[in-house]
Design a protein around this motif. Structure first.
Motif, short mmCIF file in Angstrom:
data_model
loop_
_atom_site.label_atom_id
_atom_site.label_comp_id
_atom_site.label_asym_id
_atom_site.label_seq_id
_atom_site.Cartn_x
_atom_site.Cartn_y
_atom_site.Cartn_z
N ALA A 167 0.84 -1.20 0.00
CA ALA A 167 0.00 0.00 0.00
C ALA A 167 0.87 1.25 0.00
N GLN A 168 0.33 2.25 -0.62
CA GLN A 168 1.04 3.51 -0.68
C GLN A 168 1.18 4.10 0.72
N SER A 169 2.36 4.66 1.06
CA SER A 169 2.49 5.34 2.34
C SER A 169 3.39 6.55 2.18
N VAL A 170 3.20 7.49 3.08
CA VAL A 170 3.97 8.72 3.09
C VAL A 170 4.55 8.90 4.48
N THR A 171 5.83 9.22 4.55
CA THR A 171 6.50 9.39 5.83
C THR A 171 7.00 10.81 5.99
N GLN A 172 6.54 11.45 7.04
CA GLN A 172 7.09 12.76 7.43
C GLN A 172 7.77 12.53 8.77
N LEU A 173 9.08 12.50 8.73
CA LEU A 173 9.85 12.08 9.90
C LEU A 173 9.77 13.07 11.04
N ASP A 174 9.64 14.34 10.73
CA ASP A 174 9.65 15.38 11.75
C ASP A 174 8.23 15.75 12.13
N SER A 175 7.86 15.51 13.38
CA SER A 175 6.51 15.88 13.81
C SER A 175 6.44 17.39 14.08
N GLN A 176 7.58 17.96 14.45
CA GLN A 176 7.59 19.39 14.76
C GLN A 176 8.95 19.97 14.38
N VAL A 177 8.93 21.14 13.75
CA VAL A 177 10.17 21.82 13.38
C VAL A 177 10.13 23.25 13.90
N PRO A 178 10.91 23.56 14.94
CA PRO A 178 10.99 24.95 15.41
C PRO A 178 12.07 25.69 14.63
N VAL A 179 11.79 26.93 14.29
CA VAL A 179 12.75 27.71 13.53
C VAL A 179 12.55 29.18 13.85
N PHE A 180 13.61 29.96 13.75
CA PHE A 180 13.50 31.40 13.97
C PHE A 180 13.08 32.09 12.68
N GLU A 181 12.42 33.20 12.86
CA GLU A 181 11.98 34.00 11.71
C GLU A 181 13.17 34.37 10.84
N GLU A 182 12.96 34.34 9.54
CA GLU A 182 13.94 34.67 8.49
C GLU A 182 14.99 33.58 8.29
N ALA A 183 14.90 32.50 9.03
CA ALA A 183 15.80 31.37 8.80
C ALA A 183 15.24 30.48 7.70
N PRO A 184 16.09 29.69 7.04
CA PRO A 184 15.58 28.72 6.05
C PRO A 184 15.00 27.50 6.75
#
Lengths: 118, 116
Positions: free
Chosen positions: B1-18
């Motif tokens: 069956a088709q599946s999709v994996t998003q390894l990161d449940s949460q990504v914190p980042v500062f404004e203007e960062a990539p």
């Protein structure tokens, strides 16, 4: 209509009661999908309609869940004898069709119905 | 069956960062790939999609994603994030079959938290 409309936006019901959720797809869209989103989780596929028939209902979690669509338009998702684990946001989406044309690929989502079973 | 994996449940980042949000899918057959964004208390909105052609896809709000068939990935990127980008991001795949398309299969989502 301009977008996919779902009603009610919020529903609180007592355990054991039946609920009916409604979805009005974008006018002219022949494909319609129902998804469930539990708190903090991804989207879980429930059922898909092409026209008024449901080629894929593999995601319906139990026989308490059923859905129908009439007039290639409105769809209703019915949950009988609700349980607390049914609490979730139920999302409806529609797309132009389900054929192989790239025009059919984009699904437009409604804002969902938040169901709380107490 | 088709599946999709998003390894990161949460990504914190500062404004203007990539930022890069990762997505991998299971199937190597013909697929169409999507990124959706869900702002708080709102429905899902399409950010971008890959159907065919150029592997670098540009979407709304300055986001872009690159389809990598060999790595079965479709990572989402933005060179400089804003506070308003705080939302849940979902990767989705739809497998193309002769008679049309199978259902959209979603990953579990990545919550992007942008702070000042």
């Amino acid at each position: 209509g301009a977008g996919v409309s779902q009603s009610p936006s919020n529903k609180v019901t007592e355990k054991g009661k039946d609920v009916e959720l409604r979805c009005d797809p974008i006018s002219g869209h022949t494909a319609l999908y129902w998804y469930r989103q539990r708190l903090g989780q991804g989207l879980e596929f429930l059922i898909y309609f092409q026209g008024n028939s449901a080629p894929d209902k593999s995601g319906l979690p139990s026989d308490r869940f059923s859905a129908e669509r009439t007039g290639e338009s409105v769809s209703t998702l019915t949950i009988q004898r609700t349980q607390q684990e049914d609490s979730a946001v139920y999302l409806c989406a529609s797309s132009l069709g389900a054929g192989i044309s790239p025009l059919n690929t984009e699904a437009f989502f409604g804002q969902g119905t938040r169901l709380t079973v107490v | 069956a088709q599946s999709v994996t998003q390894l990161d449940s949460q990504v914190p980042v500062f404004e203007e960062a990539p930022v890069e949000l990762r997505c991998n899918y299971s199937s190597s057959v013909s697929v169409y790939l999507f990124w959706y964004v869900q702002y708080p208390n709102q429905g899902l909105q399409l950010l971008l999609k890959y159907l065919s052609g150029s592997t670098l896809v540009k979407g709304i709000n300055g986001f872009e994603a690159e389809f990598n068939k060999s790595q079965t990935s479709f990572h989402l990127r933005k060179p400089s994030v804003h506070i308003s980008d705080t939302a849940e991001y979902f990767c989705a795949v739809r497998r193309r079959v002769n008679t049309g398309f199978q259902k959209l299969v979603f990953g579990t989502g990545t919550r992007l938290l942008v702070s000042p």
